[in-house]
Write a protein that holds these residues in place. Structure first.
Motif, PDB file in Angstrom:
ATOM      1  N   ILE A  24       0.842  -1.198   0.000  1.00 18.40           N
ATOM      2  CA  ILE A  24       0.000   0.000   0.000  1.00 18.40           C
ATOM      3  C   ILE A  24       0.877   1.248   0.000  1.00 18.40           C
ATOM      4  N   GLY A  25       1.993   1.183   0.691  1.00 20.62           N
ATOM      5  CA  GLY A  25       2.905   2.308   0.760  1.00 20.62           C
ATOM      6  C   GLY A  25       3.489   2.716  -0.582  1.00 20.62           C
ATOM      7  N   LYS A  26       3.450   1.818  -1.564  1.00 15.81           N
ATOM      8  CA  LYS A  26       3.966   2.097  -2.902  1.00 15.81           C
ATOM      9  C   LYS A  26       3.016   2.963  -3.736  1.00 15.81           C
ATOM     10  N   ASP A  28       1.114   6.008  -5.116  1.00 18.79           N
ATOM     11  CA  ASP A  28       1.403   7.442  -5.153  1.00 18.79           C
ATOM     12  C   ASP A  28       0.459   8.210  -4.236  1.00 18.79           C
ATOM     13  N   GLY A  29       1.021   9.070  -3.415  1.00 16.85           N
ATOM     14  CA  GLY A  29       0.222   9.914  -2.537  1.00 16.85           C
ATOM     15  C   GLY A  29       0.053   9.375  -1.132  1.00 16.85           C
ATOM     16  N   VAL A  30       0.361   8.085  -0.905  1.00 20.01           N
ATOM     17  CA  VAL A  30       0.209   7.514   0.427  1.00 20.01           C
ATOM     18  C   VAL A  30       1.318   8.058   1.329  1.00 20.01           C
ATOM     19  N   THR A  31       0.922   8.580   2.493  1.00 21.07           N
ATOM     20  CA  THR A  31       1.898   9.138   3.426  1.00 21.07           C
ATOM     21  C   THR A  31       2.155   8.236   4.620  1.00 21.07           C
ATOM     22  N   SER A  32       1.170   7.414   5.005  1.00 26.25           N
ATOM     23  CA  SER A  32       1.388   6.443   6.075  1.00 26.25           C
ATOM     24  C   SER A  32       0.343   5.336   6.004  1.00 26.25           C
ATOM     25  N   VAL A  33       0.743   4.168   6.530  1.00 23.72           N
ATOM     26  CA  VAL A  33      -0.147   3.003   6.565  1.00 23.72           C
ATOM     27  C   VAL A  33      -0.032   2.402   7.956  1.00 23.72           C
ATOM     28  N   VAL A  59      -3.241  -4.668  -2.036  1.00 26.96           N
ATOM     29  CA  VAL A  59      -3.483  -5.703  -1.027  1.00 26.96           C
ATOM     30  C   VAL A  59      -3.411  -7.084  -1.680  1.00 26.96           C
ATOM     31  N   ASP A  60      -3.983  -7.204  -2.873  1.00 28.72           N
ATOM     32  CA  ASP A  60      -3.933  -8.464  -3.619  1.00 28.72           C
ATOM     33  C   ASP A  60      -2.486  -8.846  -3.941  1.00 28.72           C
ATOM     34  N   GLU A  61      -1.683  -7.872  -4.320  1.00 29.88           N
ATOM     35  CA  GLU A  61      -0.274  -8.108  -4.624  1.00 29.88           C
ATOM     36  C   GLU A  61       0.468  -8.645  -3.400  1.00 29.88           C
ATOM     37  N   ALA A  62       0.039  -8.206  -2.218  1.00 30.97           N
ATOM     38  CA  ALA A  62       0.645  -8.682  -0.977  1.00 30.97           C
ATOM     39  C   ALA A  62       0.152 -10.090  -0.613  1.00 30.97           C
ATOM     40  N   GLY A  63      -0.912 -10.548  -1.273  1.00 29.88           N
ATOM     41  CA  GLY A  63      -1.420 -11.897  -1.033  1.00 29.88           C
ATOM     42  C   GLY A  63      -2.675 -11.962  -0.173  1.00 29.88           C
TER      43      GLY A  63
END
Length: 68
Positions: A24-26, A28-33, A59-63
Motif C-alpha cells: 500500500i505504501g507504494k 502514489d500519494g500515500v503518506t502512512s499506513v 493488497v492483492d499483490e501482498a497476497g
C-alpha cells in the motif's frame, strides 16, 4: 489530506502486516499506513482520495484481500 480505513482478510502474522504496509505504501500519494493485525483494519493516510481499486490491487499483490 485524506484518511481511509479498509478491512483486510487473511493476515495472520507480523510478516503479513509488513507485506500489506509495503504494498500500500507504494501507491502514489500515500503518506502512512497503519495495520491492526487483530482486527484486520488498515488505516491509510494520503495526500488525496485513493481509488479503492488501487488499494485492493496493492493488497492483492501482498497476497490478501479487502473485505467487502
Amino acid at each position: 489530506m485524506a484518511t481511509t480505513t479498509y478491512t483486510v482478510t487473511g493476515m495472520t502474522c507480523g510478516h503479513c502486516v509488513s507485506s500489506v504496509k509495503q504494498e500500500i505504501g507504494k501507491i502514489d500519494g500515500v503518506t502512512s499506513v497503519d495495520v491492526d493485525l487483530a482486527t484486520g483494519l488498515v488505516r491509510v493516510d494520503s495526500a488525496g482520495e485513493l481509488a479503492e481499486t488501487e488499494v485492493a490491487a496493492a493488497v492483492d499483490e501482498a497476497g490478501y484481500a479487502l473485505s467487502a
